[in-house]
Design a protein around this motif. Structure first.
Motif, PDB file in Angstrom:
ATOM      1  N   GLN A  96       0.828  -1.207   0.000  1.00 25.64           N
ATOM      2  CA  GLN A  96       0.000   0.000   0.000  1.00 25.64           C
ATOM      3  C   GLN A  96       0.864   1.258   0.000  1.00 25.64           C
ATOM      4  O   GLN A  96       0.574   2.225  -0.709  1.00 25.64           O
ATOM      5  CB  GLN A  96      -0.910  -0.013   1.232  1.00 25.64           C
ATOM      6  N   ILE A 146       2.642   1.606  -3.577  1.00 27.95           N
ATOM      7  CA  ILE A 146       1.686   1.983  -4.623  1.00 27.95           C
ATOM      8  C   ILE A 146       1.152   3.393  -4.375  1.00 27.95           C
ATOM      9  O   ILE A 146       0.990   4.190  -5.312  1.00 27.95           O
ATOM     10  CB  ILE A 146       0.533   0.966  -4.693  1.00 27.95           C
ATOM     11  N   GLY A 147       0.891   3.721  -3.104  1.00 28.14           N
ATOM     12  CA  GLY A 147       0.405   5.051  -2.782  1.00 28.14           C
ATOM     13  C   GLY A 147       1.434   6.117  -3.095  1.00 28.14           C
ATOM     14  O   GLY A 147       1.102   7.200  -3.606  1.00 28.14           O
ATOM     15  N   VAL A 167       3.840   5.993  -5.382  1.00 31.04           N
ATOM     16  CA  VAL A 167       3.931   6.140  -6.837  1.00 31.04           C
ATOM     17  C   VAL A 167       2.706   6.866  -7.385  1.00 31.04           C
ATOM     18  O   VAL A 167       2.813   7.725  -8.274  1.00 31.04           O
ATOM     19  CB  VAL A 167       4.089   4.756  -7.498  1.00 31.04           C
ATOM     20  N   SER A 168       1.541   6.562  -6.844  1.00 30.93           N
ATOM     21  CA  SER A 168       0.303   7.103  -7.391  1.00 30.93           C
ATOM     22  C   SER A 168       0.089   8.568  -7.034  1.00 30.93           C
ATOM     23  O   SER A 168      -0.408   9.349  -7.865  1.00 30.93           O
ATOM     24  CB  SER A 168      -0.892   6.283  -6.894  1.00 30.93           C
ATOM     25  N   PHE A 169       0.454   8.950  -5.794  1.00 32.94           N
ATOM     26  CA  PHE A 169       0.061  10.269  -5.314  1.00 32.94           C
ATOM     27  C   PHE A 169       1.210  11.260  -5.126  1.00 32.94           C
ATOM     28  O   PHE A 169       0.962  12.455  -4.992  1.00 32.94           O
ATOM     29  CB  PHE A 169      -0.702  10.132  -4.000  1.00 32.94           C
ATOM     30  N   MET A 184       1.917  11.526 -12.816  1.00 37.08           N
ATOM     31  CA  MET A 184       0.822  10.561 -12.872  1.00 37.08           C
ATOM     32  C   MET A 184      -0.468  11.273 -13.255  1.00 37.08           C
ATOM     33  O   MET A 184      -0.758  12.369 -12.775  1.00 37.08           O
ATOM     34  CB  MET A 184       0.656   9.878 -11.516  1.00 37.08           C
ATOM     35  N   ILE A 217      -6.205   8.849 -13.331  1.00 32.09           N
ATOM     36  CA  ILE A 217      -5.796   7.571 -12.740  1.00 32.09           C
ATOM     37  C   ILE A 217      -5.785   7.678 -11.220  1.00 32.09           C
ATOM     38  O   ILE A 217      -6.245   6.779 -10.508  1.00 32.09           O
ATOM     39  CB  ILE A 217      -4.411   7.158 -13.272  1.00 32.09           C
ATOM     40  N   ARG A 218      -5.268   8.802 -10.704  1.00 33.42           N
ATOM     41  CA  ARG A 218      -5.245   9.000  -9.262  1.00 33.42           C
ATOM     42  C   ARG A 218      -6.654   9.017  -8.682  1.00 33.42           C
ATOM     43  O   ARG A 218      -6.914   8.447  -7.628  1.00 33.42           O
ATOM     44  CB  ARG A 218      -4.516  10.297  -8.932  1.00 33.42           C
ATOM     45  N   TYR A 240      -7.988   5.528  -8.533  1.00 36.60           N
ATOM     46  CA  TYR A 240      -7.333   4.657  -7.549  1.00 36.60           C
ATOM     47  C   TYR A 240      -7.639   5.068  -6.111  1.00 36.60           C
ATOM     48  O   TYR A 240      -7.614   4.227  -5.196  1.00 36.60           O
ATOM     49  CB  TYR A 240      -5.814   4.667  -7.765  1.00 36.60           C
ATOM     50  N   HIS A 245      -7.390   2.919  -2.562  1.00 36.87           N
ATOM     51  CA  HIS A 245      -6.367   3.243  -1.568  1.00 36.87           C
ATOM     52  C   HIS A 245      -7.001   3.412  -0.189  1.00 36.87           C
ATOM     53  O   HIS A 245      -6.481   2.896   0.814  1.00 36.87           O
ATOM     54  CB  HIS A 245      -5.650   4.527  -1.983  1.00 36.87           C
ATOM     55  N   ASP A 298      -3.134  15.351  -7.216  1.00 41.19           N
ATOM     56  CA  ASP A 298      -4.596  15.424  -7.250  1.00 41.19           C
ATOM     57  C   ASP A 298      -5.125  16.127  -6.017  1.00 41.19           C
ATOM     58  O   ASP A 298      -4.415  16.395  -5.091  1.00 41.19           O
ATOM     59  CB  ASP A 298      -5.200  14.026  -7.356  1.00 41.19           C
TER      60      ASP A 298
END
Length: 248
Positions: free
Chosen positions: A136, A139-140, A142-144, A149, A153-154, A157, A161, A248
């Motif tokens: 978690q 991935i968090g 990388v995503s946020f 990104m 997508i954010r 996801y 999350h 985001d």
């Protein structure tokens, strides 16, 4: 449409949650310090184990919950700051958890004779929570937090999350309570330690009370995180950043 804020009961609920969580940590330290010979490292494997419950309750339960509650408490802060604080607090929690795992594996491997690892349901559930926590966090991050990104997508996801974050927390609380029960059974039911129909020794009362605190803390945190009126409201700068797809 965003849900309108409704902060009735928030301060009281949050204060009760923090009190229960902090007391659980303090009493866990008091328990192993007073009843289980304190703290040591590899020179005393049986005592090295004591780091495990302390660091797991502190990292995987108390600090982990507070990393999510940042978004409920600091409602007017910029989201970028909250994300950095959230990631940093979770990274601190993860480091404490890794040390806690090292302590329990050492206490088994260095015992004479060695004790098998991962033999109980507590260990399976606990390790599952730790592995999910680690995934978690990666991935968090990388995503946020990694620039570039896609905002879409954010946004897609984010609910996942939040779901997995709450799932990990509840699983961690369950594992901690199972661990307390397991330790109580192994240490307090030995021959002459707890005769049949005898009253509970003081240590058992303390262990049970810690377990109750963790259960109440879990329920209160789940309530705080799931109450739609307590959610952080989007700020103007959030919308600008979202349009720019940088954060985001």
């Amino acid at each position: 449409m965003d849900t309108l804020p409704d902060l009735r009961g928030f301060t009281l609920t949050f204060s009760l949650a923090e009190t229960c969580g902090a007391l659980a940590v303090i009493l866990t330290v008091a328990w192993v310090g007073h009843f289980r010979n304190g703290f040591a490292w590899q020179e005393r494997p049986s005592v090295q184990f004591n780091w495990h419950p302390v660091l797991m309750v502190t990292g995987l339960v108390y600090l982990y919950a507070n990393s999510a509650l940042l978004y409920r408490v600091f409602r007017s802060e910029r989201k970028r700051k909250l994300k950095l604080a959230h990631a940093a607090l979770n990274l601190t929690s993860l480091l404490l958890v890794m040390i806690g795992l090292k302590a329990v594996f050492d206490s088994h491997d260095l015992a004479s004779p060695p004790i098998p690892n991962l033999y109980s349901l507590h260990s399976w559930v606990g390790l599952t929570a730790v592995l999910m926590f680690a995934m978690q966090w990666v991935i968090g991050f990388v995503s946020f937090l990694v620039p570039g990104m896609s905002g879409a997508i954010r946004a897609r996801y984010l609910p996942w999350h939040q779901f997995f974050g709450l799932t990990i927390f509840v699983t961690a609380c369950g594992a901690a309570i199972m661990g307390l029960l397991e330790k109580a059974i192994f240490t307090l039911t030995k021959k002459n330690d707890l005769p049949p129909y005898a009253s509970l020794p003081p240590e058992a009362y303390l262990i049970n009370f810690i377990g109750l605190l963790l259960a109440v803390f879990c329920c209160l945190v789940v309530f705080l995180l799931s109450h739609t009126g307590y959610r952080r409201q989007p700020q103007p700068e959030d919308e600008v950043l979202l349009r720019d797809t940088v954060i985001d």
